[in-house]
Design an enzyme around this catalytic site. Sequence first.
Site, short mmCIF file in Angstrom:
data_model
loop_
_atom_site.label_atom_id
_atom_site.label_comp_id
_atom_site.label_asym_id
_atom_site.label_seq_id
_atom_site.Cartn_x
_atom_site.Cartn_y
_atom_site.Cartn_z
N GLU C 280 0.82 -1.22 0.00
CA GLU C 280 0.00 0.00 0.00
C GLU C 280 0.85 1.27 0.00
OE1 GLU C 280 -3.47 -0.66 2.19
OE2 GLU C 280 -4.07 1.43 2.32
N GLU C 283 1.96 1.76 -3.38
CA GLU C 283 0.85 2.25 -4.21
C GLU C 283 0.63 3.76 -3.98
OE1 GLU C 283 -2.84 0.42 -3.27
OE2 GLU C 283 -3.91 1.24 -4.98
N CYS C 300 -8.60 -2.15 4.02
CA CYS C 300 -8.57 -3.38 4.80
C CYS C 300 -9.85 -3.64 5.56
CB CYS C 300 -7.39 -3.37 5.76
SG CYS C 300 -7.17 -1.82 6.59
N LYS C 359 -15.81 -9.51 8.21
CA LYS C 359 -14.82 -10.38 7.57
C LYS C 359 -15.45 -11.68 7.07
CE LYS C 359 -11.02 -7.97 8.02
NZ LYS C 359 -10.31 -7.47 6.84
N GLU C 362 -16.49 -10.64 3.80
CA GLU C 362 -15.34 -10.43 2.92
C GLU C 362 -14.83 -11.75 2.35
OE1 GLU C 362 -11.53 -9.25 4.60
OE2 GLU C 362 -11.45 -7.57 3.20
N GLU C 367 -14.91 -11.90 -5.94
CA GLU C 367 -13.70 -11.47 -6.65
C GLU C 367 -12.44 -11.66 -5.83
OE1 GLU C 367 -15.73 -9.81 -4.80
OE2 GLU C 367 -15.67 -7.66 -5.20
N CYS C 504 -10.58 -1.74 14.81
CA CYS C 504 -10.94 -3.16 14.89
C CYS C 504 -11.09 -3.68 16.32
CB CYS C 504 -9.91 -4.01 14.15
SG CYS C 504 -9.63 -3.41 12.49
#
Lengths: 547, 142, 584
Positions: C280, C283, C300, C359, C362, C367, C504
């Site tokens: 990241e 990026e 995330c 999650k 997720e 994909e 989290c």
Amino acid sequence: MKMYRSHILVAEDSKSLSKGAKEIEELISKELRALGLDEEVLVAPTGSLGFEDIGVAIAVYPDGVIYAPVTQNDVPRIIKEHLLKGRIVKELAHEIGKKDVTVTESRAERVLSIQERVLLKRVGVINPESIEEYIAEDGYLALEKAIEKGPQWVLEEVKASELRGRGGAGFPTGKKWEFTAKAKSDVKYVICNADEGEPGTFKDRVIMEGDPHLLIEGMILAGFATGANYGYIYIRGEYDLSIRRLQKAIDQARSYGFLGENILGSGFSFDIEIKKGAGAYICGEETALIESIEGKRGEPRKKPPYPPTCGLWGKPTVINNVETLANVPPIVVNGAEWFKKFGVPGSYGTKLFSLMGDVNYKGVIEIPFGVKLSSIINDVGFGIKGGKKLKGVILGGVSGSLITPNEIDTPVDFNSLALIEAGPGSGSIVVLSEDRCIVDIAKNIAYFFRHESCGKCTPCRVGTEEMYKIIDSISKGFGEVKDLERLDKLSTSMKLTSFCGLGQTAPNIIQQSLRKFREEWLEHINERKCSANVCEFEEIMEEVTNE
Amino acid sequence: MKGKSLIDVLHEIQESNPENYVPENLAKKVADTFKTSPAKVYGVVTFYTMFSIKPRGKHIIRVCRSLSCHLADGEKIVKKLKEELGVDFGETTEDKEFTLEESSCLGMCSIAPSMMIDDVPFGNLKEEDIPVILKKVREGVL
Amino acid sequence: MSDLVNVKIDGRPYQFEKGTTILKACKSIGIEIPTLCYLEGIAEEGSCGVCVVEVKGSRTLQRSCITEVTEGMEIITNSPVVREARKTNIELALAHHDITCPTCVRDDNCELQTLARRLGVKEVPFDKIGSFYEKDLGGPVIRDPSKCVYCRRCVSVCENIQNVNALTVAKRGIKTYIGAPFDLRLVDSPCVNCGQCIMNCPTGALSERDDTDKVWEALSDTEKYVVVSTAPAIRASLGELFGLPAGTFVRGKVARALRLLGFKKIFDTNFTADLTIVEEAHELIERVKNNGVLPMTTSCCPGWIKYLEEYYPEFIPNVSSCKSPQQMMGAIVKTYFAEKMGIPKEKIFHVSIMPCTAKKYEADRPEIDASGVKDVDAVLTTREIARMIKEAGIDFVNLDDSDYDLPLGEYSGAATIFGATGGVMEAALRTAYEMLTGETLEAVDFVEVRGLEGIKVSDVNIDGVNIRVAVANSLGSASKLLEKVKAHEENVHFIEVMACPGGCIGGGGQPIPTNDEIRLKRIQALYKDDSERKIRKSHENPYIKQLYEEYLGEVGGPKAHHLLHTHYTPRSPWEALEKVSLNK
């Protein structure tokens, strides 16, 4: 202006319309045309004449004769005999005022003479869809006087009159207005509570359908006295005729300059908008009503803060019942001292009562405070239907009180009723004869509250359901004595901890009946017997007791 | 004045819909207009008895079940209506003409038992009146 | 100058600041008035009627949670009338509740149960009212209307704190319904699975889908090679479910417990947190250098991703294409690890332990799987793994520490703080700084992005360039921030969003209760772990370096892209409503 020699007014309130009043009106016009009388006799609709429980009623003026019930067959005869030949048709007539004409049952005279028609002054006399007729009958005089004297004077006059709210709570109107008048805000509102959902109450619609400008004038005066420039009439969605007539009246008032900017050159601006309810009794509670106007679920807000200081959109808001506001123009025109001539100390003025049940006369009546309940039932209601004995009276709606025969001589006013733990409430009087079953009535009341509970608070949401379940079980013959204790405990808890007035008053009548009619409850439980033969017990052993 | 509220708009949607209800996709549009969520709009629509989220008949019959009408043998009228229409409360007839709904006090207590069909009130009802009235409504006479 | 009012409570005189509620006033003098629906800042409606007190002059009892003290008020908090009233309201709540305590997921941790005991309720003298509505078992967040006490906390959180608006109050009276509207299941609504509704629910009306059966089955399947990875937040939270104080650091015990359960390898999601940072940060720098889309946002948090796809799809180009640490772990386990160990990827069953309910969603996104098989086979929340540990009879508190397994078990201090709001940002800055400047960063602590505030903004000077960063926790805050960005009121380069308040460690799968005090303790444990680690920057993790050298190749290169990056899809939040109903 056309000069008519006679007026025929046809009662066209909702109930009369449902009985064909419009068809009668049209038939009368046809008959008059046929006889060439249509230029001399005016036919017009009016509000309730008080006879809708027996049929369509018409009033012929200036003679002062009411024909009721009028069927289509009667019309040609009435027109030919009375309007053409000048001879009253005695068999069909009820007469007001004229003593030299004998009538089989001078019902109209008794009904109308005991009454003080202050609020109902124009109902049944004028065409409610004509602002001109309202003005001709002292309409908008109060507004003119108020503008001349100023808002402070109006407020003081209403305070001095000791007018109390007519929706049920009986809070002093002047005091309420004063909170809002004193509140500092850029915007204030006046709301008319026309939700009229209390079962057994249909008095507000009589004013809205029969004399809508009276309400409008009252609201403008409320705005003037408190500094509010906007008014809302929150009217239950089912009252279509009232909505239409009020909207028409608002449009007319605007065109005459009684509503809008700079009313009558006073510098004061006021306008009114109608907001329709959508079927929720709880929206008769003032904060739930506000939530509904704001477009939300009608769930009550916590109080404090109270609406006069923090209401609609958080602004100071006066909320008054229709009847309360209808009292304001007469008070302004005639003065507080005049108003106090009616009624008794602590309960001045007249009150509209909705009379029904096992009485001979059913309808809306206007009586000063302080008349004994027994007198209302006997003198105005013509006593119990079928000559039966009185079992009790439900006074003030299903959230009101249960009055027993030994309490029936109590004068109907706030203070006297408080002594027997009751109140006039919405003014609903449901007369119960000995043929009624208290358990069945309690069940119907419990069903109502369970249907109307908004669900916000546990005591009411679950409490109303449990109350219904217990009473239903007793009515079916499955009751136990401890059910009465459960009902009592539930009632007390709901009265003490429900979030709003609905839950707090829902158990009133039921809890009172547990005390006042305990034997009847026990009879259902211990003997599986319903003396009134109303309740259908399940799993019946014998075939005899069955209805 | 603040203009139309959510409830005003819901009334309008329903009144202009021949099936007398608020369709889901319109509920979403309304939510967008009032900058609120469809969830909130649903909460409002389902709170009030006059609104429906499901299609209903052409005519809505509201029969009163409160005290005065009950005392005037209103239950007989209720029974007769259910028989004549062949439906229970909240249901619509096969031909989609009528939806029967139970109502709290309609404010017509002195002419109990009573009911309303759309915006027309009916009072002092007797059982034999029911089929006559229903026929008249079907024919569009009322 | 605050006004003081004089009141009497139970006959004794006190003074309180004007505007104090009776509830708070009593609390300050040691009187604990019982409450059920009340939750400060979230539910202050007065629905349950439990907190009532007597106030002289009032004919009804008053709700202490919403009634303010006024001059001269005389309050009785304990009288037969008050006790009877509170009890009756609990009895009524119980009458409208499916009482299945021993088999209910909230047994011994239920506010209704606690109150019933506390108020001495011995029986429910009212008929049981069955639920009118079916359970909603469609997705990661499940609803059981038969246990609802109608406190409306869930609706308040979903509307006001998360701004998702999936839940509502509908109908009225005893038929009041709390859930997704239009008879939809939560999975067909805009629900993003953040689980904050579960975290605030006083009873078992809301809970997560139980996937423990799936994992037990896998563990006893001899054909399967079951591995587990644990999120950063777990090491600072799991102990609470075994009676340890909030914020006790239990990493070693977690590993031991998981070994005893039978997992073959214990991996640390912190490892892939480091991996995420490396990808990241790279990026971000590419975007900054080459005028790419800015601001960039983290990716995330699956609750955040779904929220953005539904309500802010125009920001999809801004989101980092990096997968979350959980999904990166899944991809690496099923490729790198599988190949290294010579185990067919079909045989590997990868369980991820998360503080998060989203999650679960997720892991099932279509994909997301890069290995050709499911990258993450099951997700268990902190609460679920605690139940498994208890069910297996493991005495967690007295366990010896064990270590995590290499090569996916080592982590830097930057990874461990992922569990806290601002942690991902701080970790990314540590690496981005060095990647950009090529110099060593001495001051690794970016304290401005720490803490529970909804939106934190900070300016970081990297080599003379001002990088403006923002950190949002709770979706309501994220929404506010995005609106500001849209209105060009906030000019940031990099945004971290955590859907859950506190990050989290406050996730939908965490121990209940979770409040700010507990959040801070959990957060503290993570920063302490960070400060004690030798390596505190993600890119310095030697096993990360090894992974790239042995397997991935270049940072941001094609293989890294294939395995570790993903894409997003705009979705209509109320798709279910948009079709014109033809024959409903």
